[in-house]
Enzyme design. Structure first.
Site, PDB file in Angstrom:
ATOM      1  N   ASP A 173      39.595  45.519  43.008  1.00 18.42           N
ATOM      2  CA  ASP A 173      40.096  44.216  42.588  1.00 18.42           C
ATOM      3  C   ASP A 173      40.095  44.180  41.057  1.00 18.42           C
ATOM      4  O   ASP A 173      39.620  45.096  40.384  1.00 18.42           O
ATOM      5  CB  ASP A 173      39.266  43.082  43.213  1.00 18.42           C
ATOM      6  CG  ASP A 173      40.022  41.751  43.196  1.00 18.42           C
ATOM      7  OD1 ASP A 173      41.084  41.665  42.546  1.00 18.42           O
ATOM      8  OD2 ASP A 173      39.555  40.790  43.821  1.00 18.42           O
TER       9      ASP A 173
HETATM   10  C1  BGC Z   1      41.945  38.493  43.024  1.00 15.84           C
HETATM   11  C2  BGC Z   1      42.777  39.237  44.043  1.00 15.84           C
HETATM   12  C3  BGC Z   1      44.173  39.462  43.507  1.00 15.84           C
HETATM   13  C4  BGC Z   1      44.078  40.195  42.181  1.00 15.84           C
HETATM   14  C5  BGC Z   1      45.433  40.517  41.580  1.00 15.84           C
HETATM   15  C6  BGC Z   1      42.039  39.097  41.646  1.00 15.84           C
HETATM   16  O1  BGC Z   1      41.461  38.275  40.691  1.00 15.84           O
HETATM   17  O2  BGC Z   1      40.612  38.465  43.463  1.00 15.84           O
HETATM   18  O3  BGC Z   1      42.822  38.509  45.232  1.00 15.84           O
HETATM   19  O4  BGC Z   1      44.934  40.163  44.438  1.00 15.84           O
HETATM   20  O5  BGC Z   1      43.360  39.386  41.276  1.00 15.84           O
HETATM   21  O6  BGC Z   1      46.049  39.396  41.081  1.00 15.84           O
END
Ligand code: BGC
Length: 723
Positions: free
Chosen positions: A279
């Site tokens: 993530d």
């Molecule tokens: C979130 C994810 C997301 C990623 C990309 C993160 O902050 O936890 O769910 O897919 O950002 O935007």
């Protein structure tokens, strides 16, 4: 040799670590990350650095805070892929996006209800259709990869990402996940209207002990296996191509550092062969937040050893430098790198990117069409949950003089939530001008002359409650729209599940007018409404129904649509009693003399009223005793005994009466949404197998124990034995 192996055999180490790196699109644009220069423009030297020097495997996101149209996306994508094509091996760049309720980062795309609302609709066909449209519209902007669906079950309603899940139940999450993945990927994810799904956030994200985002979860092995793994496993088996790692920690180990979860469980036990992405900045967080690494380099080593394939570094390229060094020093083997690169290249191949990575916006004539908007409206309607309707207060006649109040009455943010044009959805009302807020939809439905509006209060701060009370004198009914604004992740972490005092005060003041009070809850999680429930004649739950939410709400309030949504979570009555529906018997049987029963929710999981009545009868099981290989057939008759046609969700719950591990009082094992005309009866049939009765036993393995099981459908029940 196939293409992937042939490429891999030619790749330098630099090219390999590049493939494992994913950066935000900000890194190739003019301006600073989080502060883009407008009008948006690619900065050629940055593009060269990212795509040619570092040869990154993937780029993600929309340039922070900027809302982009398809023409511009096309230019950006063309520039990225043309640059990648100038590289020695011409490996295309994979583009990822969070299109969790429609292709929300692409101007003019159709926006749908959020996942928790789709769960409340219990309509798998609609959920699949929405995923198909999302993939179609996203692909028209050349997005290949969707960071959706979330398979984190929302077991703690405080958690600010509860609404990104399909609610608290593992079975419902799994089924919704399956149709969503099918809708995104189809049987050929390379097709011009398909994209790769990404299950997230593996795993245990939805149960932070504090309720706050990205804080520790403590999950015993048995619960992990019983609740947090099955929805992932079923979706991996069905072909979900990628998975994103959970940003949190479980039992003191950040998941990005957990070899046990990312390799032993995910790869070895579950047999997942697809690609694992970290993530956002989470590798870095291993040393900046979790404090399990001394520096970035050690964090890279830990996470790669744990099992990530691609790092969403987001705003830097250092991951690639560190990884390169680690391999050169012999701290990580090139063989380990090859495993990840192979998966990344395989994914690109399955997505057909070597043949075509940029798509023509003009090849998508249905983009943003009326046809798609109609699906969004239907989904929004089916997602609404009628929680209370004393003396058939609703539907209101269209001649009613209505006062509309409350902080969610006149904005689109509260209907859409986060990931709407921007990460936090804060610009929904600035950007979207043609869709109706609840107020606008009511005005449209019954004529502006019949509608007064006094906001009364904001979410937390009273504005002019007196004015609302005064206006009530002219009204026959008051529609009070309460709830939340948009948020996601840490921006939605809060301290109190109780409906804020200002909103309670508004209801209390209005209730003193003696007028019929209808509450609309527009919120992403079940805020405690115990104090205002008695004053309300009717309550309608709208859990982020999306852009068509206002129209859908008006259609229910004024009888153009018969509500048919059911809660995908337990609606708590007390902020310190957050027991889920599948609790243990001790949590239900005990009572405290002073405070009452332990199990005392405001509304139960699966609850939702209709304007018609359904009568259940003839619950039948195909036998009394079954062996462990038999199929068990269950049937029930459902009759519409009221005067209006309506849809009903038939839930099949099963209870294991005695087991070696304390059994939950019930677990959902089937559901079907049916439509019945007045007077019509349908027989609903379910088939389960003994495997559906299994639980994670004393030794943490799934087991089916012989004994008696109770089947429960609505108020009917019947029992059978497993030998
Ligand atoms: C979130 C994810 C997301 C990623 C990309 C993160 O902050 O936890 O769910 O897919 O950002 O935007």
């Amino acid at each position: 040799m196939d293409r992937v192996e042939s490429l891999l055999s030619q790749m330098t180490l630099e090219e390999k670590v590049g493939q494992m790196t994913q950066v935000a699109v900000d890194l190739i644009m003019e301006g600073e990350p989080y502060n883009m220069k407008l009008p948006l423009k690619i900065q050629p030297d940055k593009l060269e650095k990212v795509v040619k020097k570092y040869k990154v495997g993937s780029i993600l996101n929309t340039p922070s805070g900027v809302y982009v149209g398809r023409k511009q996306w096309h230019e950006i994508m063309q520039a990225i892929q043309n640059t990648a094509a100038e590289n020695r091996l011409k490996i295309p760049v994979l583009y990822g996006i969070d299109a969790i309720h429609g292709a929300n980062y692409c101007e003019g795309a159709t926006l749908f209800p959020q996942p928790v609302a789709m769960a409340a609709s219990w309509n798998l066909d609609l959920a699949k259709r929405i995923a198909e449209i999302t993939a179609y519209e996203a692909k028209s902007a050349s997005f290949h990869w969707n960071f959706s669906p979330a398979m984190d079950i929302g077991r703690n309603p405080l958690w600010p990402r509860m609404w990104e899940s399909f609610g608290e139940d593992v079975f419902l999450n799994e089924k919704m996940g399956l149709v969503t993945v099918e809708g995104y990927q189809g049987n050929n994810p390379a097709a011009k209207d398909k994209m790769a799904a990404c299950l997230k956030h593996f795993t245990g994200y939805g149960l932070p002990q504090s309720g706050k985002d990205r804080t520790p979860a403590y999950i015993p092995e048995r619960q992990l296996r019983e609740y947090f793994l099955p929805a992932y496993e079923a979706n991996f088996d069905a072909g979900a191509m990628t998975v994103m790692v959970c940003s949190g920690e479980i039992n003191g180990v950040p998941v990005h550092a957990s070899k046990r979860i990312l390799t032993d469980i995910l790869r070895k036990e579950m047999g997942f062969e697809g690609m694992v992405v970290s993530d956002w900045e989470d590798v870095k967080y291993l040393y900046t937040r979790h404090l399990v690494a001394h520096d970035y380099k050690e964090a890279v080593k830990i996470s790669v050893e744990a099992g990530i394939d691609m790092c969403m570094t987001a705003m830097d390229l250092e991951f690639a430098d560190h990884l390169l060094e680690l391999v050169k020093e012999g701290a990580i083997s090139e063989k380990r790198i090859d495993e990840s690169v192979r998966r990344i290249l395989r994914l690109k191949e399955q997505l057909g990117l070597f043949e075509k990575s940029v798509f023509e916006p003009n090849d998508y004539p249905d983009f943003g069409s009326e046809k798609f908007a109609a699906v969004s409206l239907q989904a929004a309607k089916e997602s609404l949950v009628l929680l209370k309707n004393e003396k058939n207060t609703l539907p209101l006649s269209k001649n009613t003089k209505v006062l509309v109040c409350g902080p969610t009455a006149n904005n689109l943010r509260s209907l859409n939530g986060g990931w709407t044009f921007t990460w936090q959805g804060e610009r929904a009302d600035q950007i979207e001008k043609k869709e109706n807020t609840i107020l606008a939809a009511i005005q449209k439905t019954i004529g502006a002359a019949n509608v007064q509006y006094e906001k009364g209060t904001d979410f937390f701060k009273e504005e002019n409650i007196d004015a609302a009370v005064k206006a009530a004198a002219q009204a026959e009914a008051i529609v009070v729209c309460l709830g939340e604004t948009s948020y996601t992740e840490q921006m939605g972490s809060f301290n109190d599940l109780d409906l804020p005092d200002a909103q309670v005060k508004l209801v209390e003041a209005l209730s003193k007018t003696g007028k019929t009070l209808i509450v609309v809850l527009a919120e992403g999680r079940p805020q405690v409404i115990r104090r205002i429930e008695p004053q309300s004649s009717a309550i309608l739950g709208a859990f982020l129904p999306g852009m068509k939410g206002g129209d859908a709400i008006a259609s229910v309030l004024f009888g153009d649509f018969n509500p048919c949504g059911k809660l995908p979570f337990t609606y708590p009555a007390y902020s310190n009693n957050l027991t889920t529906y599948d609790h243990k018997y001790t949590e239900e049987v005990l009572t405290n003399e002073l405070y009452g029963p332990y199990w005392d929710p405001q509304y139960e999981f699966g609850f939702g009223k209709s304007y018609t009545d359904f009568e259940y009868s003839n619950l039948k099981i195909s036998g009394k005793e079954f062996s462990k290989t038999d199929k068990i057939e269950i049937a029930v008759d459902v009759k519409n005994t009221g005067k209006m046609a309506g849809k009903e969700v038939v839930h099949l719950f099963v209870r294991d009466l005695v087991a070696s591990v304390t059994p939950p009082v019930k677990r959902l094992r089937g559901f079907e949404k049916i439509e019945l005309k007045p007077g019509e009866t349908k027989t609903v049939k379910f088939q389960i197998s003994p495997a559906d009765l299994a639980f994670v036993g004393i030794d943490n393995q799934w087991v089916v124990e012989p004994g008696t099981f109770r089947v429960m459908i609505e108020k009917l029940s019947a029992e059978f034995d497993i030998e």
